[in-house]
Design an enzyme around this catalytic site. Structure first.
Site, short mmCIF file in Angstrom:
data_model
loop_
_atom_site.label_atom_id
_atom_site.label_comp_id
_atom_site.label_asym_id
_atom_site.label_seq_id
_atom_site.Cartn_x
_atom_site.Cartn_y
_atom_site.Cartn_z
N ASP A 340 0.91 -1.14 0.07
CA ASP A 340 0.13 0.04 -0.02
C ASP A 340 0.91 1.36 -0.12
O ASP A 340 1.83 1.25 0.42
CB ASP A 340 -1.03 0.09 1.34
CG ASP A 340 -0.05 0.11 2.52
OD1 ASP A 340 1.04 -0.97 2.61
OD2 ASP A 340 -0.56 0.51 3.57
N GLU A 341 0.24 2.31 -0.60
CA GLU A 341 0.99 3.58 -0.51
C GLU A 341 2.51 3.74 -0.68
O GLU A 341 3.12 4.36 -0.05
CB GLU A 341 0.48 4.19 0.99
CG GLU A 341 -0.92 4.30 1.55
CD GLU A 341 -0.96 4.75 2.70
OE1 GLU A 341 -1.92 5.62 3.09
OE2 GLU A 341 -0.38 4.10 3.83
#
Ligand code: NGO
Length: 535
Positions: A340-341
């Site tokens: 993620d991210e």
């Protein structure tokens, strides 16, 4: 076991009586023959698939025995667990035996009951016995949770209470809608001790949750000892958000968590988040940084600023070592690689990285799970993506996840504006975050995983998971305040057939859980949306 509360409240017999009558009428059963104090059969969380109420209630007395299948260690273990729940509050001996008598509480494993699957059970309560039949031990365990919830809430107390201990008559036949009913705990932003994790496991087990996803690494801390890279834990684990002492699990402690979870039929899914969310690792080993310079430890709450060096060979040696050691500690099938991210990694690098890392997970015999950004790369065959978008997520991003699902990637649904337990309930909630909006109890329950993500085939949905991020969550009391009462709703979405979905009915069953949480000494949020019993 969950630490119990010294004080427990007497059930409201009057109001329960009304519910008995209403429950029996709603189910079309014979007029309530159950004795007054019995919880109407099936008025529990998660709602069972099928309930046929009627006949006499069973009463647990000083003479009751818990009878388990001759020769089955698993059934005996579940029997011992049940006895451990019942003995302190009933004050009865409740011996666990393997004699063949037909009365008492009976736990039967019967592999011919194929229709019950790996987790289902049938509970039959009559004047003479309560019998739980399952095809596999997990089913017996879930049946025991049903039995527990059929008993008065004060059964959870750790000191002797007065009975009667009645289980309403009838049959519950129950199998889960989804195989993945998860809870996630971020032990990286704030570290939680083994005992705190075990306490949460016990609370999850009550709602038939079967996966514990541990977010073991992030920018602020690396929480698991890795022999081949020891500074990850000793240095990378030495702080947390706000600059406290942090901590990490030794391998022995981690195994203890995994064993404890498995004794409650939860599979631990370890997450090593990468390529971003890796500052703790980058701070521990300079050679993992593209510029060869280790950044300082990080105690803030920004995201997306760190990245492993995609071009360096040592990155993959590091990942191979870590994945090998984590996989060796993991009896379960899955290993979560985050993803993620990755805002400091170009999409091209991200794809290259995932192409190299996913085969490492496979090499050590595990199935890849990743946050849904993994679908922007090429998910490995059989991989599972955990969707954490929200209503406002762009149609393009949703379509990308749906396309992967059509292509065979499994989906676990954790919509942030529904299932994130770290979202505040409202503007006054003292803990948590609000980037996905406020999430009141109804909002977390009132959606259908089966048709949630446009274009994703329902066959791709493996289940649901409720994440609890810990940027400002520090204690068991904090965990409980955010998880309860939302977690049981997500657990119900994962377990109960869609046909049972009904907020107005659910909120009544949920309200009845409060006395149980009180008896267990648990904290929770008294949402105005739920008709709690008067205190
Ligand atoms: C996001 C982010 C986490 C935060 C969390 C806070 C995911 C998958 N990545 O969820 O790093 O802690 O929100 O709610």
């Amino acid at each position: 076991m969950v630490r119990k509360h010294p004080r427990s409240r007497a059930p409201l017999f009057g109001s329960l009586l009304l519910v008995v009558a209403a429950g029996a009428a709603a189910l079309g059963a014979a007029p309530a023959t159950a004795a007054p104090a019995a919880t109407p059969l099936g008025q529990i969380v998660p709602a069972p698939a099928k309930v046929v109420a009627g006949g006499s209630a069973y009463e647990i007395t000083a003479r009751t025995r818990i009878r388990v299948d001759d020769g089955s260690r698993d059934a005996r273990r579940v029997g011992d667990y049940l006895a451990g729940v019942l003995r302190p509050s009933t004050g009865y001996r409740l011996p666990v035996t393997d004699d063949a008598a037909r009365d008492g509480i009976r736990l039967e494993l019967d592999t011919k009951e194929k229709g019950l699957g790996g987790e289902g059970y049938r509970l039959t309560s009559t004047g003479r016995s309560v019998t739980i039949v399952a095809a596999a031990p997990a089913g017996l365990f879930h049946g025991v949770q049903t039995l527990r919830q059929q008993l008065p809430a004060k059964v959870e107390a750790d000191s002797r209470q007065s009975g009667p201990w009645l289980v309403a008559g009838g049959t519950v036949e129950d199998t889960p809608r989804y195989g993945w009913r998860g809870a996630h705990l971020d032990v990286a932003r704030h570290f939680f001790t083994v005992d705190q994790v075990k306490r949460y496991i016990d609370e999850l087990a009550l709602y038939k949750v079967n996966k514990l996803h541990l977010h073991l690494t992030d920018d602020q801390g690396w929480r698991l000892a890795v022999d081949s890279w020891p500074k990850l834990a000793t240095y990378g684990g030495s702080t947390q958000v706000g600059g406290g002492a942090g901590g990490y699990y030794t391998k022995a402690q981690y195994k203890d968590i995994v064993r404890y979870a498995s004794s409650r039929y939860l599979e631990v899914v370890p997450e090593i988040d990468m390529p971003s969310h890796t500052n703790a690792a980058l701070a521990s080993y300079a050679e993992l940084n593209c510029d060869g310079v280790a950044p300082p430890l990080y105690t803030g709450t920004d995201v997306g600023f760190s990245t492993l060096c995609v071009d360096k060979d040592i990155t993959y040696k590091f990942i191979d070592d870590v994945v090998r050691e984590v996989a060796a500690l993991t009896p379960g099938k899955y290993l979560h690689i985050g993803g993620d991210e990755a805002h400091s990694t170009s999409q091209e690098d991200y794809n290259t990285f995932m192409d190299k890392v996913q085969p490492i997970v496979a090499k050590y015999g595990k199935t890849v799970v990743g946050w849904h950004q993994l679908t922007g790369a090429a998910p490995a065959k059989g991989a599972v993506a955990q969707y954490w978008g929200l209503d406002g997520t762009s149609a393009a991003e949703k379509a990308q996840v749906a396309a992967a699902a059509k292509n065979g990637t499994g989906l676990v649904l954790s919509p942030a504006d529904r299932t994130y337990l770290d979202m505040k309930y409202n503007k006054d909630t003292p803990l948590g975050l609000s980037w996905a909006g406020y999430v009141e109890v109804r909002r977390s329950y009132d959606w259908d995983p089966g048709n949630y993500l446009p274009g994703a085939p329902s066959s791709a949905i493996r289940g649901v998971e409720a994440p609890l991020w810990s940027e400002n969550i520090r204690t068991s009391s904090d965990i409980e305040y955010m998880a309860f009462p939302r977690l049981p709703g997500v657990a119900e979405l994962g377990w109960s057939p869609a046909s049972t979905h009904d907020w107005d009915m659910y909120k009544v069953r949920l309200a009845a859980q409060a006395e149980r949480w009180d008896a267990l000494g648990m904290n929770y949020y008294r949402s105005p949306q739920v008709p709690w019993p008067a205190t």
